[in-house]
Structures are given as structure tokens and as C-alpha cells.
Design a protein around this motif. Sequence first.
Motif, PDB file in Angstrom:
ATOM      1  N   GLY A  28      -5.223  -3.757   6.572  1.00 38.06           N
ATOM      2  CA  GLY A  28      -6.234  -3.352   7.541  1.00 38.06           C
ATOM      3  C   GLY A  28      -5.760  -2.265   8.486  1.00 38.06           C
ATOM      4  N   ILE A  29      -4.472  -1.946   8.440  1.00 38.12           N
ATOM      5  CA  ILE A  29      -3.921  -0.888   9.289  1.00 38.12           C
ATOM      6  C   ILE A  29      -3.555   0.317   8.440  1.00 38.12           C
ATOM      7  CG2 ILE A  29      -2.041  -0.257  10.851  1.00 38.12           C
ATOM      8  CD1 ILE A  29      -1.892  -3.251  11.593  1.00 38.12           C
ATOM      9  N   ILE A  30      -2.894   0.065   7.319  1.00 40.11           N
ATOM     10  CA  ILE A  30      -2.497   1.134   6.403  1.00 40.11           C
ATOM     11  C   ILE A  30      -3.109   0.845   5.046  1.00 40.11           C
ATOM     12  CG2 ILE A  30      -0.571   2.318   5.280  1.00 40.11           C
ATOM     13  CD1 ILE A  30       1.210   1.371   7.583  1.00 40.11           C
ATOM     14  N   ASN A  31      -3.878   1.782   4.531  1.00 44.33           N
ATOM     15  CA  ASN A  31      -4.428   1.647   3.187  1.00 44.33           C
ATOM     16  C   ASN A  31      -3.408   2.126   2.171  1.00 44.33           C
ATOM     17  OD1 ASN A  31      -6.912   0.688   4.107  1.00 44.33           O
ATOM     18  ND2 ASN A  31      -7.694   2.756   4.374  1.00 44.33           N
ATOM     19  N   TRP A  60       2.770   3.914   0.299  1.00 43.34           N
ATOM     20  CA  TRP A  60       2.580   2.497   0.605  1.00 43.34           C
ATOM     21  C   TRP A  60       1.596   1.962  -0.426  1.00 43.34           C
ATOM     22  CZ3 TRP A  60       4.664  -1.194   3.535  1.00 43.34           C
ATOM     23  CH2 TRP A  60       3.953  -2.373   3.715  1.00 43.34           C
ATOM     24  N   PHE A  61       2.062   1.101  -1.320  1.00 42.69           N
ATOM     25  CA  PHE A  61       1.204   0.481  -2.323  1.00 42.69           C
ATOM     26  C   PHE A  61       1.568  -0.989  -2.461  1.00 42.69           C
ATOM     27  CE2 PHE A  61       0.834   4.853  -4.094  1.00 42.69           C
ATOM     28  CZ  PHE A  61      -0.551   4.940  -4.168  1.00 42.69           C
ATOM     29  N   ASN A  62       0.556  -1.838  -2.546  1.00 44.20           N
ATOM     30  CA  ASN A  62       0.739  -3.264  -2.820  1.00 44.20           C
ATOM     31  C   ASN A  62       1.745  -3.928  -1.884  1.00 44.20           C
ATOM     32  OD1 ASN A  62       0.368  -1.695  -5.659  1.00 44.20           O
ATOM     33  ND2 ASN A  62      -0.940  -3.494  -5.523  1.00 44.20           N
ATOM     34  N   LEU A  91       4.083   6.320 -10.325  1.00 41.75           N
ATOM     35  CA  LEU A  91       4.833   5.527  -9.358  1.00 41.75           C
ATOM     36  C   LEU A  91       4.480   4.090  -9.695  1.00 41.75           C
ATOM     37  CD1 LEU A  91       6.410   4.851  -6.789  1.00 41.75           C
ATOM     38  CD2 LEU A  91       4.360   5.412  -5.483  1.00 41.75           C
ATOM     39  N   GLU A  92       5.488   3.313 -10.104  1.00 44.10           N
ATOM     40  CA  GLU A  92       5.248   1.930 -10.502  1.00 44.10           C
ATOM     41  C   GLU A  92       5.759   0.975  -9.448  1.00 44.10           C
ATOM     42  OE1 GLU A  92       5.698   0.030 -14.653  1.00 44.10           O
ATOM     43  OE2 GLU A  92       7.551  -0.527 -13.577  1.00 44.10           O
TER      44      GLU A  92
END
Length: 190
Positions: A28-31, A60-62, A91-92
Motif C-alpha cells: 500500500g506504500i510501494i507498488n 521492488w517485487f513480491n 528479473l526473477e
Amino acid sequence: MALTYGFYNSHEGDRVYDAETMGSIFDGIINDGVYQSVGNTFNVSLAEGMTLNVDTGRAWFNNTWTLNDSVLQVTVPAADVLDSRIDAVVLEINKTDSVRANSIFVVKGVPGTSPQKPVLTNTQDIHQYPLAYVTVGPNVTALTQGNIASTVGTGECPFVISPIQTMEVEALTQRVFDYYYGMVNKTTNI
């Protein structure tokens, strides 16, 4: 669904937090996405032959972060003799117990007369995000920059624009009021 909270110091092991919990505080802050203002957004460019450069960047992922602070080289597999294919530089994010790491590499496409982009892995534990697609012609031994199509900043690999910013309601209301009455005054002076 239960109420969740944190973080508190542990007393005799009564508070234990894992990486997923730590990362979830940013929900909710960083997508998910690549930071537009950090490094060179993982830009993929030709080095030479079948070797590509993946430039600097941060993502930033997952609920995990990835930082590439120097140019990383990846090699595209040898071309098919008769058909073209489309490969993906990805990018995995791999959360499997045996790996638990983020990495950048090439996913080889399937050769064909009408090649399609490769199907990227998107499971509970492994997610692949394309940084670029590379068209590999039949029997080529060297790529050109024109063979590379960046996908950073698209729906497949979006940008993180900025964390959510706050604004006081009074300031927003005043801006709307000023705008509206500024427009009314302009129309009455015509």
C-alpha cells in the motif's frame, strides 16, 4: 482474517518475524516495479555478439528488493539454424526454499516461423518480470541494438513512481477553491 501488527521486541522467543512479514509493511506504500529514479532502470543494451549489458537499477517485487549497482552481462543462447525466436531478459524473484534469491538472466524462447514471446513463470514462489525482449534471427552470431525491446515502464514491468505522499485536506480544499473561483472571475470579466 485476523488482526496483524508488529513489531515488538521478542521476550524468550514470543515474537518471531520472517522476511515476508518484514516486506509486507510496504504494502500500500510501494507498488511492485522498477524505481524510475535509481540507476539506469536496468536498461538492456548490446555489449557485443550475443552478449547484453543490463544496466544499474533498483526494483521492488513480491515484497523483496533488488539492487544492481554495476553493469551485469548476460548471454543470449545461440540462434536456431532455420527459425527466429524471441528471448526475454528477466528479473526473477525465486522464493523456493532451495533458492531464496533474485536474479537476472535470459529465458530462451521457442523458435518458429512466427515466434512468440516466451511464457514466463508466475507461480506462488517464482515470478519472472521481463526487462526486455530480444529478437534472435535464424543463424545469427551477433545481435544489434534494434533486436532489443525494453519493457521497463510497461504493464509487464512497471515503474515505481514514488511512495505515497500525504497532503492535508485543508490544502487540497484551498487549491480547489482557488482554482474554481479563479475560473469564475475570468468568465465574468469577459
